[in-house]
Scaffold this motif. Structure first.
Motif, PDB file in Angstrom:
ATOM      1  N   ARG A 183      54.760  35.947  25.426  1.00 55.33           N
ATOM      2  CA  ARG A 183      55.449  36.955  26.238  1.00 55.33           C
ATOM      3  C   ARG A 183      54.645  37.279  27.495  1.00 55.33           C
ATOM      4  O   ARG A 183      55.200  37.367  28.603  1.00 55.33           O
TER       5      ARG A 183
ATOM      6  N   ASP B  61      55.585  36.495  31.522  1.00 53.82           N
ATOM      7  CA  ASP B  61      55.557  37.499  32.593  1.00 53.82           C
ATOM      8  C   ASP B  61      54.766  36.997  33.795  1.00 53.82           C
ATOM      9  O   ASP B  61      55.190  37.172  34.952  1.00 53.82           O
TER      10      ASP B  61
ATOM     11  N   GLY C 121      56.698  34.188  35.603  1.00 54.06           N
ATOM     12  CA  GLY C 121      57.817  34.759  36.347  1.00 54.06           C
ATOM     13  C   GLY C 121      57.378  35.448  37.621  1.00 54.06           C
ATOM     14  O   GLY C 121      58.049  35.354  38.655  1.00 54.06           O
TER      15      GLY C 121
ATOM     16  N   HIS D  54      63.740  30.379  30.355  1.00 56.26           N
ATOM     17  CA  HIS D  54      65.002  30.923  29.845  1.00 56.26           C
ATOM     18  C   HIS D  54      65.357  32.216  30.577  1.00 56.26           C
ATOM     19  O   HIS D  54      66.526  32.460  30.901  1.00 56.26           O
ATOM     20  N   ARG D  55      64.367  33.052  30.834  1.00 51.93           N
ATOM     21  CA  ARG D  55      64.620  34.264  31.625  1.00 51.93           C
ATOM     22  C   ARG D  55      65.133  33.903  33.015  1.00 51.93           C
ATOM     23  O   ARG D  55      66.075  34.521  33.524  1.00 51.93           O
TER      24      ARG D  55
ATOM     25  N   GLU E 172      68.696  32.722  32.931  1.00 54.79           N
ATOM     26  CA  GLU E 172      69.604  33.859  32.794  1.00 54.79           C
ATOM     27  C   GLU E 172      69.798  34.559  34.133  1.00 54.79           C
ATOM     28  O   GLU E 172      70.896  35.026  34.456  1.00 54.79           O
TER      29      GLU E 172
ATOM     30  N   GLU F  39      62.484  37.447  21.925  1.00 55.46           N
ATOM     31  CA  GLU F  39      63.459  38.230  22.698  1.00 55.46           C
ATOM     32  C   GLU F  39      64.889  37.797  22.388  1.00 55.46           C
ATOM     33  O   GLU F  39      65.783  37.915  23.231  1.00 55.46           O
TER      34      GLU F  39
ATOM     35  N   ARG G 135      66.061  34.938  22.249  1.00 57.78           N
ATOM     36  CA  ARG G 135      66.453  33.805  23.092  1.00 57.78           C
ATOM     37  C   ARG G 135      66.213  32.531  22.286  1.00 57.78           C
ATOM     38  O   ARG G 135      65.076  32.223  21.932  1.00 57.78           O
TER      39      ARG G 135
ATOM     40  N   TYR H 272      65.046  27.973  23.988  1.00 60.06           N
ATOM     41  CA  TYR H 272      64.595  28.126  25.369  1.00 60.06           C
ATOM     42  C   TYR H 272      65.088  26.964  26.225  1.00 60.06           C
ATOM     43  O   TYR H 272      65.372  27.141  27.409  1.00 60.06           O
TER      44      TYR H 272
ATOM     45  N   ARG I 184      65.919  36.461  40.774  1.00 59.23           N
ATOM     46  CA  ARG I 184      64.915  37.198  40.005  1.00 59.23           C
ATOM     47  C   ARG I 184      64.760  38.617  40.542  1.00 59.23           C
ATOM     48  O   ARG I 184      64.584  39.569  39.790  1.00 59.23           O
TER      49      ARG I 184
END
Length: 544
Positions: free
Chosen positions: A77, A81, A84, A111-112, A115, A164, A166, A169, A314
């Motif tokens: 995680r 972050d 990203g 994956h974030r 999305e 999360e 998800r 991925y 983003r």
């Protein structure tokens, strides 16, 4: 032009201990590569180091699941972050592992991102091993670095494969595997899953540059892709400093060509380098070879323009939506900036309202300026009076007038108390559609006849109500009659000005659900029907 940002991810949590009294040395890899001037030669920004948790397998035994699972999940995680944030800045992340379990964090970040942009992100998996071990094809699992591809494609325990919520991925059809050995243990499982592969013999036969282009062609439906490079894709003759060397790999020039062909596209979102173990490189010569190969392979990155759509997506995802209070504040600010003229404010007459509370909720309509405000609650309305049917209202209420009425829910009849939920008449009105002129005339004629019949029924109900009231009065029982409702003037609203819904309407209010049914064919001679107007199914004679 994209600037490279180098992030250290020195996690060794995904490997088994090399001996009973030692820990894997791949956590030292970022420092060894930096010692050979990697950042300076890449002209990269130093994005820092994400320190991993302590390596301590404890009393892990086969059957206990993946070792260090909780620590790997938390680290993934945090790594997602950091990746990203680098992409948000328009930079190209180069992540220095560490073992292959850092792919879980990279996959979570992708994956974030997918999305945010509304698309899928692919994976180019350059590795000497498939790392596809999972509970479905092995007696037990334990080392996440040997199961990372299975985990990021949704296979394995949920605390690693579904962080999360998800999962997966990366989809199977969005994964391309390059450089595995021809005799890989799980090659048939990859084929059964639909994951395309190019083992070393085919990669060499086609050439590294064309293999990179082939991999990009497999991911044309993706919004972008991430590149994972495990240095054990190299042959042990040129790179023995890995935890599991396997003969039959590629050479450094082929790795450089692969990297160049993969990162020269603006759709390449980042690269990670894993599994180099400086403990097997005491003089540092293999670290120097890896540094030179990475610098040469990533040279095209600086000539590729960053994709603004990813950055904007983003940024929009990170911006919190306006709440009701924020919208009210912005509206108040606009009203202060543009005050209403006193003459115009005084010229606007106050619009009284009539509020009648029914079992379905209060009914609010606008009246003419000459009619005073009348508030009637359920305690003041006789049960003998029929309840007004909102579906018979053909007009549209003025939203400002409806909002200004605040009936007292306690039944005192005072205005200004806490309002009850208002029945939205717009939602109950049947939807009208335009059609042919002939069919429209026919439907309007049917509606007029229906209105006349409903009017006759209403007059009949009023007469019956009067007779019941007189009979109650003769019997000595007093009936409470509600005050007469004055004639109302319904305000019309132009088409297209209805308020927007935040979500899909309920099934009962979807278009067509309240549309009048077309008249059925007339019944056959001698047939008996259940409907007065012939709209129901005909029942043959003699059927009970």
């Amino acid at each position: 032009m994209r600037r490279i940002a180098v992030l250290d991810a020195p996690s060794n949590l995904g490997l088994r201990p090399p001996t009973a009294t030692s820990v894997p040395g791949c956590a030292k890899a970022p420092g060894a590569l930096r010692d050979h001037g990697l950042l300076t030669r890449l002209a990269a920004r130093d994005a820092g180091c994400l320190t991993p948790p302590r390596y301590d397998p404890g009393d892990w035994r086969p059957g206990d699941g993946v070792a260090h699972a909780a620590e790997i999940a938390a680290y993934s995680r945090a790594l997602a972050d950091r990746i990203g944030a680098i992409i948000d800045g328009g930079e190209f992340p180069v992540v220095l592992g560490g073992d292959c379990s850092i792919l879980i964090g990279s996959g979570l970040a992708m994956h974030r991102l997918g999305e945010a942009v509304g698309g899928r992100i692919g994976l180019v998996f350059v590795d000497g091993h498939s790392d596809f071990r999972h509970p479905g094809n092995a007696s037990y699992v334990g080392a996440a670095a040997g199961e990372d591809l299975a985990l990021v494609t949704g296979r394995g325990q949920a605390n690693l494969a579904a962080i999360e919520s998800r999962r997966p991925y990366f989809r199977d059809i969005d994964v391309v595997v390059l450089g595995i050995r021809a005799q890989d243990e799980y090659r048939l499982d990859l084929q059964a899953a639909g994951i395309v592969t190019r083992p070393v013999p085919i990669l060499r036969a086609e050439g590294a540059a064309r293999s990179a282009q082939w991999a990009r062609d497999q991911l044309v439906d993706c919004a972008g892709y991430w590149v994972h490079v495990d240095v054990d894709v190299l042959d042990p003759a040129v790179m023995p400093a890995v935890d599991a060397p396997d003969p039959g790999g590629i050479a450094f020039p082929e790795l450089e060509l692969l990297l160049t062909g993969l990162v020269e596209s603006p759709h390449c979102l980042g690269v990670e380098i894993t599994v180099f173990d400086p403990d097997y490189d005491p003089d540092g010569r293999y670290a120097a070879e890896i540094t030179s190969a990475v610098v040469s392979g990533l040279a095209p990155v600086r000539s590729v323009t960053a994709r603004p759509d990813l950055i904007a997506a983003r940024r929009d995802l990170a911006t919190p939506p306006k709440t009701g209070a924020a919208v009210a504040e912005s509206r108040a600010a606009r009203e202060v900036a543009e005050p209403v003229a006193p003459a115009a404010a005084s010229a606007a007459p106050e619009m009284p309202v009539v509020v009648a509370t029914t079992p379905k909720g209060p009914l609010v309509v606008a009246t003419t300026p000459e009619v005073p405000v009348v508030v009637a609650t359920t305690s003041e309305v006789s049960a003998d009076i029929p309840e007004p049917d909102a579906a018979d209202v053909t007009g549209v209420l003025d939203p400002e007038v409806a909002a200004s009425a605040e009936p007292d829910s306690s039944g005192t009849g005072e205005v200004g108390a806490e309002p009850e939920p208002v029945l939205a008449i717009d939602d109950l009105a049947p939807e009208q559609e335009s059609g042919d002129e002939e069919s429209g005339d026919q439907e309007s004629g049917d509606e007029e006849s229906g209105d006349q019949e409903s009017g006759d029924e209403e007059s009949g109900d009023e007469e019956a109500g009067d007779e019941e009231a007189r009979s109650d009065a003769d019997g000595g029982q007093s009936a409470r009659v509600a005050p007469a409702v004055p004639e109302v003037r319904l305000l019309t609203r132009p088409l297209g000005s209805a308020p927007m819904l935040d979500s899909d309407p309920l099934p009962a209010t979807r278009p067509g659900m309240l549309r009048p049914r077309p008249p059925a064919d007339p019944p056959a001679a001698g047939a008996f029907t259940t409907s007065t107007f012939g709209s129901g199914p005909a029942i043959p004679p003699g059927v009970a």
